[in-house]
Design an enzyme around this catalytic site. Structure first.
Site, short mmCIF file in Angstrom:
data_model
loop_
_atom_site.label_atom_id
_atom_site.label_comp_id
_atom_site.label_asym_id
_atom_site.label_seq_id
_atom_site.Cartn_x
_atom_site.Cartn_y
_atom_site.Cartn_z
N GLU A 226 0.89 -1.18 0.00
CA GLU A 226 0.00 0.00 0.00
C GLU A 226 0.92 1.21 0.00
OE1 GLU A 226 -3.34 -0.25 0.09
OE2 GLU A 226 -3.65 -2.32 0.72
N CYS A 261 -1.90 9.23 2.71
CA CYS A 261 -1.57 8.61 1.41
C CYS A 261 -2.56 9.10 0.36
CB CYS A 261 -1.59 7.10 1.51
SG CYS A 261 -3.08 6.45 2.27
P1 NDP Z 1 8.72 4.41 4.34
O1 NDP Z 1 8.72 3.65 3.07
O2 NDP Z 1 9.86 5.30 4.62
O3 NDP Z 1 8.62 3.41 5.57
C1 NDP Z 1 7.59 2.47 5.74
C2 NDP Z 1 8.04 1.36 6.66
O4 NDP Z 1 9.11 0.64 6.05
C3 NDP Z 1 8.58 1.87 7.99
O5 NDP Z 1 8.20 0.98 9.01
C4 NDP Z 1 10.08 1.85 7.75
O6 NDP Z 1 10.83 1.81 8.93
C5 NDP Z 1 10.21 0.57 6.96
N1 NDP Z 1 11.45 0.41 6.21
C6 NDP Z 1 12.35 1.34 5.82
N2 NDP Z 1 13.37 0.77 5.12
C7 NDP Z 1 13.10 -0.57 5.07
C8 NDP Z 1 13.75 -1.70 4.50
N3 NDP Z 1 14.90 -1.61 3.84
N4 NDP Z 1 13.18 -2.90 4.64
C9 NDP Z 1 12.00 -3.05 5.28
N5 NDP Z 1 11.34 -2.03 5.86
C10 NDP Z 1 11.87 -0.80 5.75
O7 NDP Z 1 7.36 5.20 4.37
P2 NDP Z 1 6.84 6.23 5.47
O8 NDP Z 1 6.78 5.57 6.81
O9 NDP Z 1 7.59 7.47 5.38
O10 NDP Z 1 5.34 6.45 5.03
C11 NDP Z 1 4.98 7.43 4.13
C12 NDP Z 1 4.60 6.81 2.80
O11 NDP Z 1 3.60 5.81 3.00
C13 NDP Z 1 3.98 7.81 1.85
O12 NDP Z 1 4.47 7.60 0.56
C14 NDP Z 1 2.49 7.48 1.92
O13 NDP Z 1 1.77 7.88 0.79
C15 NDP Z 1 2.53 5.99 2.10
N6 NDP Z 1 1.29 5.48 2.69
C16 NDP Z 1 0.45 4.72 1.92
C17 NDP Z 1 -0.77 4.28 2.42
C18 NDP Z 1 -1.70 3.46 1.60
O14 NDP Z 1 -2.61 2.87 2.17
N7 NDP Z 1 -1.56 3.39 0.28
C19 NDP Z 1 -1.19 4.63 3.78
C20 NDP Z 1 -0.21 5.40 4.52
C21 NDP Z 1 0.98 5.82 3.97
P3 NDP Z 1 11.17 3.18 9.73
O15 NDP Z 1 10.07 4.15 9.52
O16 NDP Z 1 11.26 2.72 11.11
O17 NDP Z 1 12.45 3.68 9.16
#
Ligand code: NDP
Length: 455
Positions: A226, A261
């Site tokens: 997502e 999002c």
């Molecule tokens: P990120 O992609 O930065 O992070 C998402 C998750 O992935 C976090 O828990 C993060 O850890 C983790 N992560 C980071 N690097 C890795 C890796 N190499 N391997 C596995 N996991 C990893 O997104 P954001 O948290 O900044 O969220 C914002 C984004 O999410 C926006 O683009 C938004 O549009 C989207 N979004 C989409 C939704 C949907 O339903 N379509 C709903 C909500 C948000 P950590 O944060 O601890 O570094």
């Protein structure tokens, strides 16, 4: 891991991160626990989820405070999110047993067939910080009810919320070997990709989603992503009241500081009402109360991640250097905390980053269009496909535009909303797979076809 308050930069708490070893230990426990959990009746699993829902409501004051303290979300919006997410609990209560029941099909000559919906096993839930209740519930509640055990990694920016949720799930009767919180940043997220889960359910950005897809594809297990969006809103010239359209459009763009999002990320307005719309829009956004997220009056709190300030400033500079007009805001606010002024850009076009790349902040570009055809072409000019919206009176005309959209969700006279009744999915760079609705529970099951004959 140190957790800071993004609105005043104060240290909130230091918490123990997971290591590669503790992750393996938790995974081992979850594998054992899942075997018993799967044997339970759906009604028994559901009972724990309903109890969890009650506990969340009983503890809402503490939970809202925690969420606001670590994300900068205005307190009223924290309450709204926690209350709103409860509709997932209700939805499961009303539907889960029906969705998970075997479908028996009577065949010919005493032969029978049925479809059984078996859980995947132990699933990884890697989550985002912006709506941790909504996006968390979409995955872990449905996965648990379907009989899976869950390794839930909240974002490092919503880790305290993740731990509070875990505590309430245990209090509600979910066994510790069925749900585990994995604490840490992207490093532990990466370790989860290397571990052996039977499914990966991710909410976050496109780059991380793509990385996950590439990393785990050799495992041949379900992967659901997502991701983000660049969601367009088109205001037609036949809207009943331009002022109402402007107020709703502004809310769609600026709610949760634009960190949704499905936030409205770009607005197209028919030339006949363009000037009037922009005037009302500006008036509305100028009235937003910016400041301490703990205050009940605040509508714009601080951004969650400091790095986003640079991204927004770059988008503003890029747009103004290419001829956009900065109507409001444009920079971060002086003082402590990740505050960025609500920003409105007009005279924008698709050469500018602000109309092409996800902003995920309090910034919006408004572009004038001459007709519906031009609006459709611009709305479709994106690599994303999460949502698209039209504000209009004539249904047929609105639906012609919405039908042309290659997005998982379309809205007529509303925007920036998610409902458990319908699937939540993105297309192209906005994701793969769907949560919510009956499809959302199927995502956590695998079908087994069972044929038998009476002898
Ligand atoms: P990120 O992609 O930065 O992070 C998402 C998750 O992935 C976090 O828990 C993060 O850890 C983790 N992560 C980071 N690097 C890795 C890796 N190499 N391997 C596995 N996991 C990893 O997104 P954001 O948290 O900044 O969220 C914002 C984004 O999410 C926006 O683009 C938004 O549009 C989207 N979004 C989409 C939704 C949907 O339903 N379509 C709903 C909500 C948000 P950590 O944060 O601890 O570094």
């Amino acid at each position: 891991m140190n957790i800071y308050n993004p609105s005043n930069e104060q240290l909130l708490k230091s918490i123990q991160e997971d290591s590669a070893q503790s992750l393996q230990d938790k995974l081992h426990q979850l594998r054992q626990g899942q075997i018993q959990w799967e044997q339970k009746a759906v009604a028994d699993r559901l009972e724990c989820i309903l109890k969890f829902g009650e506990l969340v409501q009983e503890n809402i004051d503490d939970l809202a405070r925690i969420l606001t303290s670590e994300t900068g979300k205005p307190i009223q919006q924290s309450y709204n999110e926690i209350r709103g997410a409860h509709n997932r609990v209700e939805h499961l209560k009303n539907n889960a047993e029906k969705w998970l029941a075997d479908n028996v099909i009577e065949g010919l000559e005493g032969t029978y067939e049925k479809i059984m919906h078996e859980p995947l096993g132990v699933v990884a839930n890697i989550s985002a910080w912006n709506f941790p209740y909504n996006v968390g519930y979409n995955v872990f509640l449905y996965a648990l009810v379907a009989g899976n055990s869950v390794a839930y990694k909240p974002s490092e920016f919503a880790a305290l919320t993740g731990l509070a949720i875990t505590d309430l799930l245990y209090k509600a009767g979910i066994p510790k070997d069925v749900f585990q919180c994995i604490v840490g940043d992207g490093t532990i997220g990466q370790a989860m990709l290397e571990a052996d889960f039977e499914g990966y359910f991710f909410t976050g950005s496109y780059p991380t989603g793509l990385h996950i897809l590439k990393e785990v594809s050799p495992k041949m297990v379900p992967v659901q992503l997502e991701l983000g969006g660049k969601d367009p809103l088109y205001i037609m010239d036949d809207v009943k009241e331009v002022k109402v359209a402007a107020i709703n459009a502004a809310e769609g763009a600026f709610y949760n500081n634009g960190q949704s999002c499905c936030a409205v990320e770009r607005i197209y307005v028919h030339e006949k009402i363009y000037n009037e719309f922009v005037e009302y829009f500006l008036e509305e956004v100028e009235g937003y109360v910016i400041g301490d997220p703990v205050s009940e009056k605040t509508f714009i709190g601080s951004l969650t991640r400091k790095g986003q300030l640079n991204l927004l400033r770059n988008q503003v500079n890029d747009a103004t250097s290419k001829g956009a007009k900065l109507l409001l805001g444009g920079d971060e606010l002086a003082g402590k905390g990740n505050f960025f002024a609500p920003t409105i850009l007009t005279e924008v076009n698709h050469e500018m980053l602000v109309m092409k790349e996800e902003s995920f902040g309090p910034i919006i570009g408004i572009q004038k269009v001459n007709n519906d055809e031009e609006a459709i072409a611009l709305m479709k000019d994106t690599e994303y496909g999460l949502t698209a919206a039209v504000f209009a009176t004539a249904q047929q005309r609105a639906e012609k535009v919405l039908k042309a959209m290659n997005t998982g969700t379309v809205y007529w006279n509303c925007c920036d909303r998610v409902s458990p009744n319908v699937p939540w999915s993105g297309r192209n760079k906005s994701g793969v797979g769907a949560t919510l609705s009956s499809q959302g529970i199927r995502a956590f099951t695998q079908p087994k076809a069972y044929h038998w004959r009476e002898v």
